[in-house]
Design an enzyme around this catalytic site. Structure first.
Site, PDB file in Angstrom:
ATOM      1  N   CYS A   1       0.859  -1.197   0.000  1.00 16.01           N
ATOM      2  CA  CYS A   1       0.000   0.000   0.000  1.00 16.01           C
ATOM      3  C   CYS A   1       0.889   1.239   0.000  1.00 16.01           C
ATOM      4  O   CYS A   1       1.762   1.389   0.870  1.00 16.01           O
ATOM      5  CB  CYS A   1      -0.905   0.001   1.224  1.00 16.01           C
ATOM      6  SG  CYS A   1      -1.913   1.481   1.295  1.00 16.01           S
TER       7      CYS A   1
ATOM      8  N   CYS B   1      -3.760   7.280  -4.234  1.00 14.68           N
ATOM      9  CA  CYS B   1      -3.479   5.838  -4.171  1.00 14.68           C
ATOM     10  C   CYS B   1      -2.116   5.506  -4.780  1.00 14.68           C
ATOM     11  O   CYS B   1      -1.935   5.582  -6.002  1.00 14.68           O
ATOM     12  CB  CYS B   1      -4.573   5.024  -4.849  1.00 14.68           C
ATOM     13  SG  CYS B   1      -4.337   3.252  -4.575  1.00 14.68           S
TER      14      CYS B   1
HETATM   15  O1  PYC Z   1      -2.069   3.979  -1.574  1.00  9.37           O
HETATM   16  O2  PYC Z   1      -1.534   2.035  -2.445  1.00  9.37           O
HETATM   17  C1  PYC Z   1      -2.323   2.787  -1.854  1.00  9.37           C
HETATM   18  C2  PYC Z   1      -3.633   2.250  -1.447  1.00  9.37           C
HETATM   19  C3  PYC Z   1      -4.122   0.997  -1.669  1.00  9.37           C
HETATM   20  C4  PYC Z   1      -5.405   0.964  -1.118  1.00  9.37           C
HETATM   21  C5  PYC Z   1      -5.652   2.195  -0.570  1.00  9.37           C
HETATM   22  N1  PYC Z   1      -4.565   2.970  -0.789  1.00  9.37           N
END
Ligand code: PYC
Length: 330
Positions: free
Chosen positions: A92, A251
């Site tokens: 993550c 993300c």
């Molecule tokens: O930032 O890789 C990320 C992530 C995965 C799920 C939520 N955030």
């Protein structure tokens, strides 16, 4: 407080609006020699701890966190298990940025200015982070992803929308990447419920109809996250995390998947800078810094840069007599 209550100590950060609860202590000894084995032991035998930490009333639908363990690999500072409401993640990005910020600002690693290195052993592989530090404060964190790649392009029929392109790409988790407008959506906070409903329906349909499998790690064997985007100089995106919440950050692993797709399509060059903006307006910077062809797949190393802020610490007591001690998810 009852003498038999367990104490879990956490530090909470947010990265571009998305939370990370880093667990510093209180985790029982997990079985296994590798971080993948320990993650499996936690999943099979201690999953109540994840639920306790991320479900309401202590968490919410996009709560996520890291379980910090002593390093299982020589080159690492810590081994890490990533948790969210939907389960366990191989990797993550926003959590990596949040946890590294907390480790540096609270002095859990040797701090050097202007750059402090933190190496994490994750279930997806070793991740190196470089934290830019000024007067003890982390300004930004850049981490280098584990191998990211574009797996396949699909064309989806969903309700009235026919033949809609969907790139399935891996950046530490598998993402189904689709243009929001192709599904009649816009990335507007007021439409977040609809965005989540469509994302989960399309994801489940893809998992029923197509194989999504990591070539090396058998435990990464389905599409878990969806990513809708709106093109532009700064690409706006929304990642929908299981079982149905919107990542407030751009993300990290979703951005690795996105730039791997752009690179494969010739829309992004090696070392070219790419900006990804979340539904809340927070941004990550990304670039493919290395690409390697193997068996018809291009594996990329991606550098992701973002910032996180410490919000506080928790002394969380796990009371075995509390009937809701595993929380609840409605
Ligand atoms: O930032 O890789 C990320 C992530 C995965 C799920 C939520 N955030």
């Amino acid at each position: 407080m009852k003498i038999n209550s367990k104490l879990l100590v956490t530090v909470d950060t947010h990265t571009g609006g998305n939370p990370t609860r880093t667990v510093l202590s209180g985790i029982p000894k997990l079985k296994g020699e590798t971080i993948q084995e320990k993650m499996l032991d936690m999943k099979e035998n201690h999953d109540y701890i994840r639920k306790y930490l991320v479900f309401p009333p202590r968490g919410h639908d996009v709560m996520s966190g890291t379980i910090l363990l002593p390093p299982l690999k020589e080159e690492a500072d810590f081994s890490v298990i990533f948790i969210e409401t939907g389960g366990y993640l191989p990797m993550c990005g926003h959590d990596t940025i949040g946890t590294c910020t907390a480790l540096v600002e609270l002095g859990y690693v040797e701090v050097k200015e202007p750059y402090t290195s933190v190496v994490l052993d994750t279930p997806a592989g070793v991740v190196e982070a470089s934290c830019k530090v000024e007067e003890g404060k982390v300004q930004e964190v850049t981490f280098i992803s584990t191998d990211s790649f574009h797996l396949k392009k699909l064309y989806i029929d969903y309700k009235d929308f026919k033949n809609v392109p969907c790139d399935v790409a891996y950046g530490g988790n598998f993402y189904g990447i689709m243009k929001a407008g192709d599904l009649g959506l816009s990335l507007d906070v007021s439409r977040s419920e609809e965005i989540v409903d469509v994302a989960m329906a399309v994801r489940d349909q893809i998992n029923r109809q197509h194989e999504v499998k990591h070539p090396e790690y058998p435990f990464i064997n389905k599409l878990t996250h969806m990513e809708f985007y709106e093109p532009g100089d700064v690409v706006k995106n929304t990642v929908i995390v299981p079982p149905g919440g919107i990542d407030r950050s751009p993300c990290g692993t979703g951005t690795c998947a996105k730039v791997s797709t752009l690179y494969k399509d010739g829309q992004l060059d090696l070392n070219e800078s790419f900006l990804h903006e979340s539904i809340t307006g927070s941004r990550f910077k990304a670039q493919v810094i290395h690409a390697n062809q193997e068996g018809g797949v291009t594996y990329n190393k991606v550098a992701i840069t973002g910032s996180a802020w410490i919000m506080g610490r928790h002394d969380l007591y796990f009371d075995p007599d509390d009937p809701l001690n595993q929380g609840y998810l409605l």
